[in-house]
Design an enzyme around this catalytic site. Structure first.
Site, PDB file in Angstrom:
ATOM      1  N   CYS A  98       0.826  -1.211   0.000  1.00 23.66           N
ATOM      2  CA  CYS A  98       0.000   0.000   0.000  1.00 23.66           C
ATOM      3  C   CYS A  98       0.864   1.268   0.000  1.00 23.66           C
ATOM      4  O   CYS A  98       0.620   2.195  -0.788  1.00 23.66           O
ATOM      5  CB  CYS A  98      -0.950  -0.017   1.197  1.00 23.66           C
ATOM      6  SG  CYS A  98      -0.193  -0.540   2.750  1.00 23.66           S
TER       7      CYS A  98
HETATM    8  N1  NAP Z   1      -4.074  -4.404   5.159  1.00 21.84           N
HETATM    9  C1  NAP Z   1      -3.600  -3.673   4.153  1.00 21.84           C
HETATM   10  O1  NAP Z   1      -3.904  -2.471   4.021  1.00 21.84           O
HETATM   11  C2  NAP Z   1      -2.701  -4.311   3.119  1.00 21.84           C
HETATM   12  C3  NAP Z   1      -2.345  -3.548   2.005  1.00 21.84           C
HETATM   13  C4  NAP Z   1      -1.515  -4.116   1.022  1.00 21.84           C
HETATM   14  C5  NAP Z   1      -1.060  -5.400   1.189  1.00 21.84           C
HETATM   15  N2  NAP Z   1      -1.414  -6.119   2.302  1.00 21.84           N
HETATM   16  C6  NAP Z   1      -0.904  -7.499   2.428  1.00 21.84           C
HETATM   17  O2  NAP Z   1      -1.994  -8.377   2.180  1.00 21.84           O
HETATM   18  C7  NAP Z   1      -1.833  -9.562   2.969  1.00 21.84           C
HETATM   19  C8  NAP Z   1      -3.095  -9.744   3.816  1.00 21.84           C
HETATM   20  O3  NAP Z   1      -3.226  -8.612   4.659  1.00 21.84           O
HETATM   21  P1  NAP Z   1      -4.491  -8.395   5.605  1.00 21.84           P
HETATM   22  O4  NAP Z   1      -4.355  -7.027   6.128  1.00 21.84           O
HETATM   23  O5  NAP Z   1      -5.719  -8.807   4.907  1.00 21.84           O
HETATM   24  O6  NAP Z   1      -4.154  -9.452   6.768  1.00 21.84           O
HETATM   25  P2  NAP Z   1      -5.124 -10.084   7.878  1.00 21.84           P
HETATM   26  O7  NAP Z   1      -6.296  -9.209   8.109  1.00 21.84           O
HETATM   27  O8  NAP Z   1      -4.251 -10.428   9.021  1.00 21.84           O
HETATM   28  O9  NAP Z   1      -5.652 -11.439   7.187  1.00 21.84           O
HETATM   29  C9  NAP Z   1      -4.789 -12.529   6.936  1.00 21.84           C
HETATM   30  C10 NAP Z   1      -5.606 -13.662   6.355  1.00 21.84           C
HETATM   31  O10 NAP Z   1      -4.732 -14.762   6.043  1.00 21.84           O
HETATM   32  C11 NAP Z   1      -5.362 -15.957   6.494  1.00 21.84           C
HETATM   33  N3  NAP Z   1      -4.351 -16.995   6.640  1.00 21.84           N
HETATM   34  C12 NAP Z   1      -3.176 -16.911   7.298  1.00 21.84           C
HETATM   35  N4  NAP Z   1      -2.480 -18.043   7.116  1.00 21.84           N
HETATM   36  C13 NAP Z   1      -3.245 -18.871   6.334  1.00 21.84           C
HETATM   37  C14 NAP Z   1      -3.087 -20.169   5.794  1.00 21.84           C
HETATM   38  N5  NAP Z   1      -1.981 -20.870   6.025  1.00 21.84           N
HETATM   39  N6  NAP Z   1      -4.090 -20.680   5.028  1.00 21.84           N
HETATM   40  C15 NAP Z   1      -5.212 -19.987   4.778  1.00 21.84           C
HETATM   41  N7  NAP Z   1      -5.425 -18.729   5.258  1.00 21.84           N
HETATM   42  C16 NAP Z   1      -4.435 -18.187   6.038  1.00 21.84           C
HETATM   43  C17 NAP Z   1      -6.075 -15.532   7.758  1.00 21.84           C
HETATM   44  O11 NAP Z   1      -7.035 -16.499   8.085  1.00 21.84           O
HETATM   45  P3  NAP Z   1      -7.596 -16.694   9.597  1.00 21.84           P
HETATM   46  O12 NAP Z   1      -7.821 -15.336  10.152  1.00 21.84           O
HETATM   47  O13 NAP Z   1      -8.854 -17.458   9.335  1.00 21.84           O
HETATM   48  O14 NAP Z   1      -6.564 -17.471  10.334  1.00 21.84           O
HETATM   49  C18 NAP Z   1      -6.673 -14.211   7.297  1.00 21.84           C
HETATM   50  O15 NAP Z   1      -7.836 -14.467   6.521  1.00 21.84           O
HETATM   51  C19 NAP Z   1      -0.577  -9.348   3.817  1.00 21.84           C
HETATM   52  O16 NAP Z   1       0.527  -9.981   3.180  1.00 21.84           O
HETATM   53  C20 NAP Z   1      -0.390  -7.838   3.813  1.00 21.84           C
HETATM   54  O17 NAP Z   1       0.941  -7.432   3.984  1.00 21.84           O
HETATM   55  C21 NAP Z   1      -2.238  -5.609   3.264  1.00 21.84           C
END
Ligand code: NAP
Length: 341
Positions: A150
């Site tokens: 982001c």
């Molecule tokens: N948040 C932002 O603004 C943003 C912006 C750009 C990029 N990103 C990137 O996008 C990615 C996701 O970010 P987020 O903010 O959405 O994170 P988040 O809210 O912490 O969500 C992570 C997700 O991954 C799932 N997960 C983790 N390990 C898993 C596995 N082994 N198998 C299946 N599901 C698994 C979790 O499932 P459970 O909760 O069910 O365990 C949850 O649904 C990250 O790499 C982050 O750096 C985020």
């Protein structure tokens, strides 16, 4: 035309939920499967009540075979480190895969190892960096995307056109950026606790400590970028304020805005604005607002970008990449303007 079946792996996270919100209104896809880890076994609306009455699917434990059976496209919204093995499983099964994590973004394996402390995945060499406005080549048919971070999206959208046009020096760039708390994901920590972040603003990972720094440098062809992220008490949004040295200090200030306008003249999702941008104007959208001005006294260009970290900074950008890869209109499912006020 039949709708393309898509799956979201990481559907119980913040970017996963934003993907689902966008994909539900997308005219050319159908959501075919949701996957998570701790949330596996729950209905989506139990995890995210905003989907009640709109998307009644269970979240399931990930199975590459099952995803490949149901879907042609997979969005992987997973923590870095967890993501690339899952991405590989899906990519080798023939799916188009959009990885929202950092696992495949850095092309130089040594840089990845330095910043992430683990071996780089060779799959990174096959991934397109998913920032369509800067790609410089068609993305049609591309099957693997490393969707940018982001903060890098915000910094790059406003700095890259100026660097590429030779209007600012690639050396000595400063990126001072503020993010809403959803940028840290859904898992609660002391650092994202309302009572600890609700009333203040602070910088974090200062002095070459944030892992988005090498990503910004890679895409700008720059080194020694000073990047300072801040956490602000809002749920969504990034404002990046960047400082750059003009290559010609006598060049009139209007030239910087004109260069941005020229660069984005045929790009529907980036708009050059006439006043400093505001995250409130792009909230909930896949739009980025960019702006540039010259401070003639200090001889610095001040270049700004506002976007929604979950939209153009993550999920919306991934949908935009899918649109281009599959030959859909670039803005399909991404037409919304910001939710303001
Ligand atoms: N948040 C932002 O603004 C943003 C912006 C750009 C990029 N990103 C990137 O996008 C990615 C996701 O970010 P987020 O903010 O959405 O994170 P988040 O809210 O912490 O969500 C992570 C997700 O991954 C799932 N997960 C983790 N390990 C898993 C596995 N082994 N198998 C299946 N599901 C698994 C979790 O499932 P459970 O909760 O069910 O365990 C949850 O649904 C990250 O790499 C982050 O750096 C985020």
């Amino acid at each position: 035309m039949d709708r393309v079946p898509v799956a979201v792996v990481g559907a119980s996270g913040y970017t996963g939920a934003e993907l689902l919100r966008l994909l539900l209104s997308h005219p050319q896809v159908v959501i075919a499967g949701l996957y998570g880890r701790r949330a596996a076994g729950e209905r989506l609306a139990a995890v995210f009540p905003q989907f009640a009455g709109r998307l009644d699917l269970p979240i399931e434990a990930f199975s590459a075979d099952e995803v490949a059976r149901r879907a042609q496209v997979a969005f992987c919204a997973l923590p870095h480190g967890e993501s690339s093995p899952i991405v590989r499983d899906l990519y080798t099964r023939g799916l188009t895969v959009l990885d929202l994590s950092a696992d495949l973004r850095l092309r130089d394996p040594a840089t990845y190892e330095t910043w992430y402390g683990r071996a780089a995945d060779p799959l990174a060499q096959q991934a397109a960096y998913g920032l369509p406005e800067l790609a410089g080549h068609p993305l049609r048919g591309q099957r693997l995307f490393a969707v940018p971070g982001c903060y890098p999206t915000a910094a790059l959208l406003v700095l890259a056109p100026l660097v590429r046009a030779g209007l600012v020096e690639p050396a000595g760039l400063i990126v001072d950026a503020k993010s809403g708390v959803s940028g840290a994901g859904r898992a609660p920590t002391a650092g994202t606790h309302f009572s600890e972040v609700g009333e203040g603003v602070h910088a974090y990972q200062v002095a070459a400590a944030h892992r988005h720094t090498p990503e910004i440098e890679q895409e700008l062809g720059a080194s020694s970028v000073v990047f300072t992220p801040h956490l602000v008490p809002m749920s969504r949004g990034i404002l990046a304020t960047c400082y750059a040295q003009p290559t010609d200090p006598e060049r009139p200030g209007a030239a910087y805005r004109e260069a941005l306008a020229q660069f984005y003249r045929e790009r529907p999702l980036v708009t050059v604005v006439d006043a400093p941008p505001d995250t409130a104007h792009v909230r909930g959208s896949n739009r980025a607002h960019v702006f540039a001005a010259l401070d003639p006294r200090a001889r610095r260009v001040i270049a700004m970008c506002a976007l929604d970290n979950l939209g153009k900074g993550a999920a919306g950008q991934a949908v935009q990449c899918m649109n281009l890869a599959l030959g859909f209109p670039e803005t399909a499912g991404l037409d919304a303007v910001g939710m303001f006020p």
